[in-house]
Design a protein around this motif. Structure first.
Motif, PDB file in Angstrom:
ATOM      1  N   MET A 221       0.803  -1.215   0.000  1.00 39.22           N
ATOM      2  CA  MET A 221       0.000   0.000   0.000  1.00 39.22           C
ATOM      3  C   MET A 221       0.838   1.268   0.000  1.00 39.22           C
ATOM      4  N   GLU A 222       1.957   1.271   0.723  1.00 37.61           N
ATOM      5  CA  GLU A 222       2.786   2.466   0.780  1.00 37.61           C
ATOM      6  C   GLU A 222       3.302   2.838  -0.607  1.00 37.61           C
ATOM      7  N   LEU A 223       3.683   1.840  -1.383  1.00 29.73           N
ATOM      8  CA  LEU A 223       4.176   2.073  -2.735  1.00 29.73           C
ATOM      9  C   LEU A 223       3.070   2.618  -3.629  1.00 29.73           C
ATOM     10  N   VAL A 224       1.892   2.001  -3.555  1.00 25.08           N
ATOM     11  CA  VAL A 224       0.759   2.452  -4.364  1.00 25.08           C
ATOM     12  C   VAL A 224       0.393   3.886  -4.000  1.00 25.08           C
ATOM     13  N   GLU A 225       0.384   4.195  -2.718  1.00 28.41           N
ATOM     14  CA  GLU A 225       0.004   5.534  -2.264  1.00 28.41           C
ATOM     15  C   GLU A 225       0.979   6.593  -2.754  1.00 28.41           C
ATOM     16  N   SER A 226       2.246   6.235  -2.887  1.00 22.14           N
ATOM     17  CA  SER A 226       3.243   7.202  -3.331  1.00 22.14           C
ATOM     18  C   SER A 226       3.284   7.354  -4.849  1.00 22.14           C
ATOM     19  N   LEU A 227       2.764   6.368  -5.589  1.00 20.88           N
ATOM     20  CA  LEU A 227       2.845   6.381  -7.041  1.00 20.88           C
ATOM     21  C   LEU A 227       1.530   6.720  -7.742  1.00 20.88           C
ATOM     22  N   CYS A 228       0.434   6.175  -7.250  1.00 16.80           N
ATOM     23  CA  CYS A 228      -0.819   6.176  -8.011  1.00 16.80           C
ATOM     24  C   CYS A 228      -1.715   7.359  -7.669  1.00 16.80           C
ATOM     25  N   ASP A 229      -2.535   7.770  -8.646  1.00 19.96           N
ATOM     26  CA  ASP A 229      -3.535   8.794  -8.388  1.00 19.96           C
ATOM     27  C   ASP A 229      -4.956   8.255  -8.543  1.00 19.96           C
ATOM     28  N   TRP A 230      -5.086   6.981  -8.889  1.00 23.38           N
ATOM     29  CA  TRP A 230      -6.396   6.328  -9.013  1.00 23.38           C
ATOM     30  C   TRP A 230      -6.219   4.869  -8.593  1.00 23.38           C
ATOM     31  N   VAL A 231      -7.164   4.345  -7.810  1.00 23.13           N
ATOM     32  CA  VAL A 231      -6.983   3.028  -7.196  1.00 23.13           C
ATOM     33  C   VAL A 231      -8.261   2.207  -7.303  1.00 23.13           C
ATOM     34  N   ALA A 232      -8.096   0.911  -7.528  1.00 31.39           N
ATOM     35  CA  ALA A 232      -9.186  -0.062  -7.415  1.00 31.39           C
ATOM     36  C   ALA A 232      -8.743  -1.140  -6.432  1.00 31.39           C
ATOM     37  N   VAL A 233      -9.600  -1.444  -5.477  1.00 29.44           N
ATOM     38  CA  VAL A 233      -9.301  -2.447  -4.452  1.00 29.44           C
ATOM     39  C   VAL A 233     -10.064  -3.722  -4.781  1.00 29.44           C
ATOM     40  N   ILE A 234      -9.338  -4.839  -4.857  1.00 28.51           N
ATOM     41  CA  ILE A 234      -9.951  -6.124  -5.162  1.00 28.51           C
ATOM     42  C   ILE A 234      -9.690  -7.091  -4.014  1.00 28.51           C
ATOM     43  N   ALA A 235     -10.708  -7.847  -3.653  1.00 30.20           N
ATOM     44  CA  ALA A 235     -10.582  -8.875  -2.618  1.00 30.20           C
ATOM     45  C   ALA A 235     -11.563  -9.984  -2.931  1.00 30.20           C
ATOM     46  N   ALA A 252      -9.851   7.604   6.381  1.00 31.71           N
ATOM     47  CA  ALA A 252      -8.721   6.890   6.979  1.00 31.71           C
ATOM     48  C   ALA A 252      -7.456   7.733   6.881  1.00 31.71           C
ATOM     49  N   ASP A 253      -6.509   7.463   7.778  1.00 27.79           N
ATOM     50  CA  ASP A 253      -5.284   8.250   7.788  1.00 27.79           C
ATOM     51  C   ASP A 253      -4.280   7.804   6.734  1.00 27.79           C
ATOM     52  N   SER A 254      -4.535   6.661   6.095  1.00 28.03           N
ATOM     53  CA  SER A 254      -3.648   6.172   5.041  1.00 28.03           C
ATOM     54  C   SER A 254      -4.411   5.186   4.167  1.00 28.03           C
ATOM     55  N   LEU A 255      -3.858   4.913   2.992  1.00 24.88           N
ATOM     56  CA  LEU A 255      -4.459   3.907   2.116  1.00 24.88           C
ATOM     57  C   LEU A 255      -4.399   2.540   2.774  1.00 24.88           C
ATOM     58  N   GLN A 256      -3.336   2.276   3.526  1.00 27.60           N
ATOM     59  CA  GLN A 256      -3.204   1.002   4.234  1.00 27.60           C
ATOM     60  C   GLN A 256      -4.388   0.776   5.177  1.00 27.60           C
TER      61      GLN A 256
END
Length: 282
Positions: A221-235, A252-256
């Protein structure tokens, strides 16, 4: 929709979505997925995904191990045939127009297999000619990619002797060589040293700044948060949330933290049955 809430119901669908639980985002769409399903025996890996990925963005497809990320990307890029569903990339159907689509995309899959008995330069030259590029153009692009990705010193070295980071970089060079409109990356930083990771990151940021689209799969998540500007979460093979980074992160305080809530990780006991572990007891 980008710009709308990323809150989801129990099925991972945005409240108010249209048919199939999918809205159309504002602006051009790089990838459109409808009703994507894939099972392996009794195991459902991808469960009816609907998803529109906006063009010109750095997009993170995130989820825990076994969530269906790699299977989804493999179907989107034409590497794995879905049981049902439809995928369009820049308006072209992946399965009806495979040659056209594959000329417009670059793919760096996890566990990439390369022609290891070629040198780095020979590999790029060979792949460039397969792509239909002229000799002089292949030579120019190959030299530039090797230089930017810090592989010039190893250009005549066999790929079989490359380190993990070098293999990731030569794989990225191969995916970018024909200047694709959409680039798909599956865990591109896995096992990569910090220096190589920074080099790869710089190339990707430059690529998206030109208006191209990157779809980047990861569980970090830390890497995605620093790189991406659009996100899709899959589970569990379903989309739980999608939107801009700020929308998915929400309060939330972070994407994590947002990710853990979305996939239900906060509800799992943290080692409650491991009371024997630690303390030096035998």
């Amino acid at each position: 929709m980008a710009g709308e809430t990323t809150e989801t119901n129990d099925e991972g669908i945005h409240p108010g979505d249209g048919a199939g639980g999918m809205e159309t985002p504002v602006g051009p769409v790089a990838v459109r997925v409808r009703g994507l399903w894939k099972s392996f025996g009794d195991q459902v890996a991808v469960s009816g995904i609907d998803l529109d990925l906006p063009a010109g963005r750095f997009i993170g497809l995130v989820g825990p191990n076994g969530a269906g990320k790699t299977t989804t990307l493999s179907m989107i890029t034409g590497l794995l045939r879905p049981d049902s569903g439809r995928v369009e990339i820049v308006g072209r159907d992946v399965w009806q127009n495979p040659v056209d689509v594959k000329s417009r995309i670059g793919v760096l899959p996890e566990g990439l297999r390369l022609f290891e008995r070629l040198s780095g330069r020979e590999l790029l030259t060979y792949l460039g000619r397969l792509r239909g590029l002229q000799g002089a153009e292949v030579e120019q692009r190959t030299g530039q990619l090797l230089d930017v990705l810090d592989l010039s010193a190893a250009q005549h070295k066999l790929v079989v002797d490359y380190s993990t980071g070098m293999r990731k970089k030569i794989g990225l060079a191969a995916a970018l060589l024909h200047n694709p409109e959409v680039l798909f990356l599956d865990e591109p930083f896995e096992g990569v040293d910090p220096v190589s990771a920074q080099t790869i990151r710089g190339v990707l940021e430059r690529y998206t700044a030109s208006g191209a689209t990157v779809v980047f799969s990861s569980h970090v998540m830390e890497l995605v948060e620093s790189l991406c500007d659009w996100v899709a979460v899959i589970a569990a093979g379903r989309i739980r949330a999608r939107g801009t980074l700020a929308e998915v992160r929400g309060e939330a305080d972070s994407l994590q933290s947002a990710f853990l809530q979305l996939v239900g990780a906060h509800d799992r006991p943290a080692g409650a049955q491991l009371d024997w572990l630690g303390g030096g007891a035998r």
